[in-house]
Write an enzyme that holds these catalytic residues in place. Structure first.
Site, mmCIF file in Angstrom:
data_model
loop_
_atom_site.group_PDB
_atom_site.id
_atom_site.type_symbol
_atom_site.label_atom_id
_atom_site.label_comp_id
_atom_site.label_asym_id
_atom_site.label_seq_id
_atom_site.Cartn_x
_atom_site.Cartn_y
_atom_site.Cartn_z
ATOM 1 N N ASP A 1 0.910 -1.089 -0.072
ATOM 2 C CA ASP A 1 0.224 -0.012 0.097
ATOM 3 C C ASP A 1 1.136 1.145 -0.038
ATOM 4 O O ASP A 1 2.078 1.164 -0.036
ATOM 5 C CB ASP A 1 -0.905 0.056 1.127
ATOM 6 N N HIS B 1 -5.057 -20.911 11.159
ATOM 7 C CA HIS B 1 -6.123 -21.655 10.717
ATOM 8 C C HIS B 1 -7.248 -20.454 9.957
ATOM 9 O O HIS B 1 -7.730 -20.720 8.882
ATOM 10 C CB HIS B 1 -7.197 -22.092 11.857
ATOM 11 N N CYS C 1 -11.340 -29.383 8.155
ATOM 12 C CA CYS C 1 -10.494 -28.286 7.466
ATOM 13 C C CYS C 1 -9.072 -29.024 7.440
ATOM 14 O O CYS C 1 -8.978 -29.873 8.218
ATOM 15 C CB CYS C 1 -10.393 -27.330 8.638
ATOM 16 N N CYS D 1 -6.125 -27.315 7.517
ATOM 17 C CA CYS D 1 -5.084 -26.302 7.902
ATOM 18 C C CYS D 1 -4.167 -27.115 8.954
ATOM 19 O O CYS D 1 -4.592 -28.178 9.700
ATOM 20 C CB CYS D 1 -5.667 -25.292 8.080
ATOM 21 N N ASP E 1 -8.248 -7.337 0.913
ATOM 22 C CA ASP E 1 -7.227 -7.738 2.076
ATOM 23 C C ASP E 1 -7.875 -7.216 3.391
ATOM 24 O O ASP E 1 -8.802 -6.276 3.491
ATOM 25 C CB ASP E 1 -6.003 -6.725 2.004
ATOM 26 N N CYS F 1 -6.006 -27.867 12.285
ATOM 27 C CA CYS F 1 -6.862 -28.637 12.509
ATOM 28 C C CYS F 1 -6.658 -29.985 11.976
ATOM 29 O O CYS F 1 -7.392 -31.012 12.663
ATOM 30 C CB CYS F 1 -8.245 -28.201 11.297
#
Length: 379
Positions: free
Chosen positions: A90, A341, A310, A312, A272, A315
């Site tokens: 940015d 996660h 999930c 991830c 974002d 998990c």
């Protein structure tokens, strides 16, 4: 850059975007690493594992600490943080809004008092482009002023006119920088930013004006800064049709999973937000049926993962009970697992959205997720 829309479902679109640092499949969520790192001890190796396409870093914060010139000497931000995929930086313009008590705006640019030690910093369009060029990001954002969404009309009119003048200076300076022999990334892209608060006529006129500048992409800024969700969606309904169809669109700083789905519905490519990492650091984790607060006692002996199915790292290997124990004990691993996660959830959410657009089922997906998710649902 090559940007090709590969599927549409109403106003929603999914595109394939080729950059010097790799391809981006849209709609995409950019994981926010303000100073070149995700808060919560998440490494770039973790980002690759959870499917991150784009990392976002902050021009102002990297300028004041550790310094963009040092990062250029290292070879640019990609090498500095060991990340080989796209980065968006940015412009520092949001700090014109967020550091309102520490800055003074003039036509030349903005004088800041550093939030770290109070020393004076000047940043205008040229300085912002120079800093971002030193960082060598894939996509640089134009320097703008982000007025409060509910500011008075006259203030917004003057602010938007100045942002347009600054954008033209940004474009000229980037062209100069990309032509220099020692530039880190000579293919750096420039996105302009639409402003105008919730004044739709100002927004649309500004969108028309900046669209004529043939930039690489266009963002809608100045939202999620005080207006309601309904007002934000109304702005998008009016503005997005005035931005070039054949260029990527970016809704800055937004937001919740439902905000993202509604943004996609209105034609947005890039998103974002700090929510997934910030909420994760407080033990709040996202699922397809709302947020969970893992500090709650009901999870004390819960052997389930954060979300069934999930994939991830949190998990796959740990229970809600164990992660709650870590959080209660003040162990950083608990925060790290929650942040990981949440970022995985957001990245996977975007995969689901892209798939639904490409197979023509986005409307059904949007309906199902709207029923499953509410902004205030938390267990």
């Amino acid at each position: 850059m090559k940007y090709e829309i590969v599927a549409r479902c109403g106003h929603a679109k999914s595109a394939h975007m080729e950059t010097v640092h790799g391809t981006i499949e849209t709609p995409v969520f950019m994981n926010v690493g303000t100073v070149g790192a995700i808060k919560g001890a998440v490494s770039t190796a973790d980002l690759r594992e959870i499917g991150t396409q784009v990392e976002l870093s902050n021009t102002y914060h990297l300028h004041v600490r550790t310094g963009d010139k040092l990062i250029k000497e290292y070879g640019g931000l990609h090498k500095f943080m060991n990340w080989d995929r796209p980065i968006l930086t940015d412009s520092g313009g949001f700090q014109v809004f967020s550091l309102a008590g520490l800055r003074k705006i003039k036509e030349e640019g903005v004088t800041f008092a550093s939030h770290i030690d109070g020393h004076k910093i000047f940043m205008g369009p040229e300085e912002s482009m120079q800093i971002q060029s030193n960082l060598g990001s894939t996509i640089a954002m134009a320097f703008d002023e982000c007025p409060p969404a509910l500011a008075e009309r006259k203030y917004i009119e003057n602010s938007v006119a100045r942002t347009t003048r600054w954008l033209k200076r940004c474009k000229a300076e980037m062209a100069r920088l990309n032509s220099l022999p020692d530039t880190v990334n000579k293919e750096q892209l420039l996105f302009g930013i639409n402003q105008g608060g919730i004044q739709n006529d100002i927004r649309m006129a500004h969108a028309d004006e900046i669209s004529a500048l043939s930039l690489d992409g266009y963002a809608v800024g100045g939202l999620a800064v005080g207006e309601s969700h309904e007002q934000m969606y109304d702005v998008l309904d009016h503005v997005v049709p005035h931005l070039p169809e054949n260029k990527p669109t970016y809704l800055m700083g937004v937001g919740t999973p439902l905000n993202i789905i509604e943004g996609v519905y209105r034609g947005i490519d890039f998103f974002d937000c700090v929510y997934p990492s910030r909420n994760g650091r407080h033990g709040h984790v996202y699922t397809h049926h709302g947020k969970l607060n893992l500090f709650n006692k009901q999870y004390e002996l819960d052997k389930s993962p954060i979300e069934e199915g999930c994939q991830c790292p949190a998990c796959r290997d740990y229970s809600r009970a164990y992660i709650r124990h870590l959080l209660k004990a003040g162990e950083m691993l608990g925060l790290r697992l929650c942040v990981t996660h949440n970022l995985y959830f957001y990245n996977h959410l975007m995969e689901e959205i892209r798939s639904s657009i490409r197979n023509g089922t986005f409307e059904a997906y949007r309906k199902e997720m709207t029923e499953n998710l509410t902004t205030d649902k938390e267990n």
